[in-house]
Design a protein around this motif. Structure first.
Motif, PDB file in Angstrom:
ATOM      1  N   ALA A  20      12.433  -3.277  -1.717  1.00  0.00           N
ATOM      2  CA  ALA A  20      12.038  -4.083  -0.558  1.00  0.00           C
ATOM      3  C   ALA A  20      12.128  -3.286   0.746  1.00  0.00           C
ATOM      4  N   GLN A  21      13.047  -2.351   0.821  1.00  0.00           N
ATOM      5  CA  GLN A  21      13.159  -1.526   2.022  1.00  0.00           C
ATOM      6  C   GLN A  21      11.926  -0.637   2.210  1.00  0.00           C
ATOM      7  N   ALA A  22      11.311  -0.236   1.122  1.00  0.00           N
ATOM      8  CA  ALA A  22      10.092   0.559   1.205  1.00  0.00           C
ATOM      9  C   ALA A  22       8.963  -0.280   1.806  1.00  0.00           C
ATOM     10  N   LEU A  23       8.880  -1.551   1.407  1.00  0.00           N
ATOM     11  CA  LEU A  23       7.875  -2.434   1.987  1.00  0.00           C
ATOM     12  C   LEU A  23       8.136  -2.634   3.471  1.00  0.00           C
ATOM     13  N   LYS A  24       9.393  -2.832   3.823  1.00  0.00           N
ATOM     14  CA  LYS A  24       9.751  -2.984   5.234  1.00  0.00           C
ATOM     15  C   LYS A  24       9.347  -1.745   6.023  1.00  0.00           C
ATOM     16  N   GLN A  25       9.551  -0.590   5.446  1.00  0.00           N
ATOM     17  CA  GLN A  25       9.173   0.662   6.101  1.00  0.00           C
ATOM     18  C   GLN A  25       7.657   0.712   6.322  1.00  0.00           C
ATOM     19  N   CYS A  53      -0.733 -10.281   6.383  1.00  0.00           N
ATOM     20  CA  CYS A  53       0.126 -10.746   5.281  1.00  0.00           C
ATOM     21  C   CYS A  53      -0.522 -10.457   3.931  1.00  0.00           C
ATOM     22  N   ASP A  54      -1.818 -10.693   3.828  1.00  0.00           N
ATOM     23  CA  ASP A  54      -2.537 -10.434   2.575  1.00  0.00           C
ATOM     24  C   ASP A  54      -2.477  -8.958   2.191  1.00  0.00           C
ATOM     25  N   VAL A  55      -2.661  -8.079   3.174  1.00  0.00           N
ATOM     26  CA  VAL A  55      -2.653  -6.639   2.906  1.00  0.00           C
ATOM     27  C   VAL A  55      -1.281  -6.215   2.375  1.00  0.00           C
ATOM     28  N   PHE A  56      -0.228  -6.630   3.046  1.00  0.00           N
ATOM     29  CA  PHE A  56       1.102  -6.207   2.609  1.00  0.00           C
ATOM     30  C   PHE A  56       1.526  -6.895   1.310  1.00  0.00           C
ATOM     31  N   ARG A  57       1.042  -8.121   1.078  1.00  0.00           N
ATOM     32  CA  ARG A  57       1.307  -8.779  -0.207  1.00  0.00           C
ATOM     33  C   ARG A  57       0.642  -7.988  -1.335  1.00  0.00           C
ATOM     34  N   ASP A  58      -0.605  -7.573  -1.114  1.00  0.00           N
ATOM     35  CA  ASP A  58      -1.302  -6.762  -2.116  1.00  0.00           C
ATOM     36  C   ASP A  58      -0.584  -5.445  -2.368  1.00  0.00           C
ATOM     37  N   LEU A  59      -0.121  -4.820  -1.299  1.00  0.00           N
ATOM     38  CA  LEU A  59       0.604  -3.562  -1.451  1.00  0.00           C
ATOM     39  C   LEU A  59       1.874  -3.773  -2.275  1.00  0.00           C
ATOM     40  N   TRP A  60       2.569  -4.872  -2.035  1.00  0.00           N
ATOM     41  CA  TRP A  60       3.800  -5.167  -2.766  1.00  0.00           C
ATOM     42  C   TRP A  60       3.507  -5.491  -4.230  1.00  0.00           C
ATOM     43  N   PHE A  73      -4.666   9.563   2.091  1.00  0.00           N
ATOM     44  CA  PHE A  73      -3.504   8.961   2.745  1.00  0.00           C
ATOM     45  C   PHE A  73      -3.434   7.466   2.461  1.00  0.00           C
ATOM     46  N   LEU A  74      -2.237   6.978   2.322  1.00  0.00           N
ATOM     47  CA  LEU A  74      -2.005   5.553   2.118  1.00  0.00           C
ATOM     48  C   LEU A  74      -2.518   4.759   3.315  1.00  0.00           C
ATOM     49  N   SER A  75      -2.385   5.302   4.502  1.00  0.00           N
ATOM     50  CA  SER A  75      -2.858   4.605   5.707  1.00  0.00           C
ATOM     51  C   SER A  75      -4.369   4.355   5.637  1.00  0.00           C
ATOM     52  N   SER A  76      -5.130   5.313   5.133  1.00  0.00           N
ATOM     53  CA  SER A  76      -6.585   5.136   4.987  1.00  0.00           C
ATOM     54  C   SER A  76      -6.886   3.998   4.022  1.00  0.00           C
ATOM     55  N   TYR A  77      -6.140   3.963   2.934  1.00  0.00           N
ATOM     56  CA  TYR A  77      -6.306   2.900   1.944  1.00  0.00           C
ATOM     57  C   TYR A  77      -5.986   1.539   2.566  1.00  0.00           C
ATOM     58  N   LEU A  78      -4.907   1.467   3.331  1.00  0.00           N
ATOM     59  CA  LEU A  78      -4.506   0.196   3.943  1.00  0.00           C
ATOM     60  C   LEU A  78      -5.541  -0.288   4.959  1.00  0.00           C
ATOM     61  N   ILE A  79      -6.121   0.627   5.713  1.00  0.00           N
ATOM     62  CA  ILE A  79      -7.153   0.247   6.674  1.00  0.00           C
ATOM     63  C   ILE A  79      -8.374  -0.294   5.942  1.00  0.00           C
ATOM     64  N   LYS A  80      -8.794   0.365   4.875  1.00  0.00           N
ATOM     65  CA  LYS A  80      -9.937  -0.123   4.091  1.00  0.00           C
ATOM     66  C   LYS A  80      -9.637  -1.496   3.486  1.00  0.00           C
ATOM     67  N   LEU A  81      -8.433  -1.656   2.962  1.00  0.00           N
ATOM     68  CA  LEU A  81      -8.031  -2.933   2.383  1.00  0.00           C
ATOM     69  C   LEU A  81      -8.041  -4.024   3.452  1.00  0.00           C
ATOM     70  N   CYS A  82      -7.562  -3.699   4.625  1.00  0.00           N
ATOM     71  CA  CYS A  82      -7.550  -4.646   5.742  1.00  0.00           C
ATOM     72  C   CYS A  82      -8.971  -5.073   6.094  1.00  0.00           C
ATOM     73  N   LYS A  83      -9.876  -4.127   6.178  1.00  0.00           N
ATOM     74  CA  LYS A  83     -11.269  -4.446   6.497  1.00  0.00           C
ATOM     75  C   LYS A  83     -11.889  -5.341   5.431  1.00  0.00           C
ATOM     76  N   LEU A  84     -11.609  -5.042   4.172  1.00  0.00           N
ATOM     77  CA  LEU A  84     -12.137  -5.866   3.079  1.00  0.00           C
ATOM     78  C   LEU A  84     -11.593  -7.291   3.136  1.00  0.00           C
ATOM     79  N   LYS A  85     -10.310  -7.410   3.441  1.00  0.00           N
ATOM     80  CA  LYS A  85      -9.701  -8.743   3.557  1.00  0.00           C
ATOM     81  C   LYS A  85     -10.340  -9.529   4.704  1.00  0.00           C
TER      82      LYS A  85
END
Length: 112
Positions: A20-25, A53-60, A73-85
């Motif tokens: 859970a600390q990794a998610l918080k990070q 919330c959806d993006v971080f739930r998916d990541l978790w 980079f994970l950040s690139s993936y998260l940005i793409k996921l955010c746009k899709l959401k």
């Protein structure tokens, strides 16, 4: 290897172990950026927060999904996921609006 890439891999490995600390990070590191992306796309603070919330739930729930994508980079993936959401939420919203208008049209224009 890039230091940023190594750090993201370490955090990702911790996420795979449900740390859970990794998610918080990740939330601390990327929530502002992702919120700005979502707000720019949706134009709605509440929707942007829901997307975040959806993006971080998916990541978790699916951290292994990142391992399958080609992003460096994970950040690139998260940005793409955010746009899709954001797009998914907009499509749902538009579908609901059209459905309401269709129902109202039928209700107001039916003759028996």
């Amino acid at each position: 290897m890039n230091i940023r890439h190594e750090l993201e891999n370490k955090v990702l490995n911790r996420l795979l172990q449900k740390d859970a600390q990794a998610l918080k990070q990740m939330v601390d590191s990327y929530s502002t950026l992702l919120y700005q992306v979502a707000l720019r796309i949706t134009g709605d603070k509440r929707v942007a927060e829901q997307v975040l919330c959806d993006v971080f739930r998916d990541l978790w729930e699916n951290p292994s999904h990142y391992k399958k994508v080609k992003d460096k980079f994970l950040s690139s993936y998260l940005i793409k996921l955010c746009k899709l959401k954001c797009v998914d939420r907009e499509e749902i919203h538009i579908t609901r609006l059209l459905s309401k208008k269709s129902k109202n049209y039928v209700a107001n224009n039916v003759t028996v």
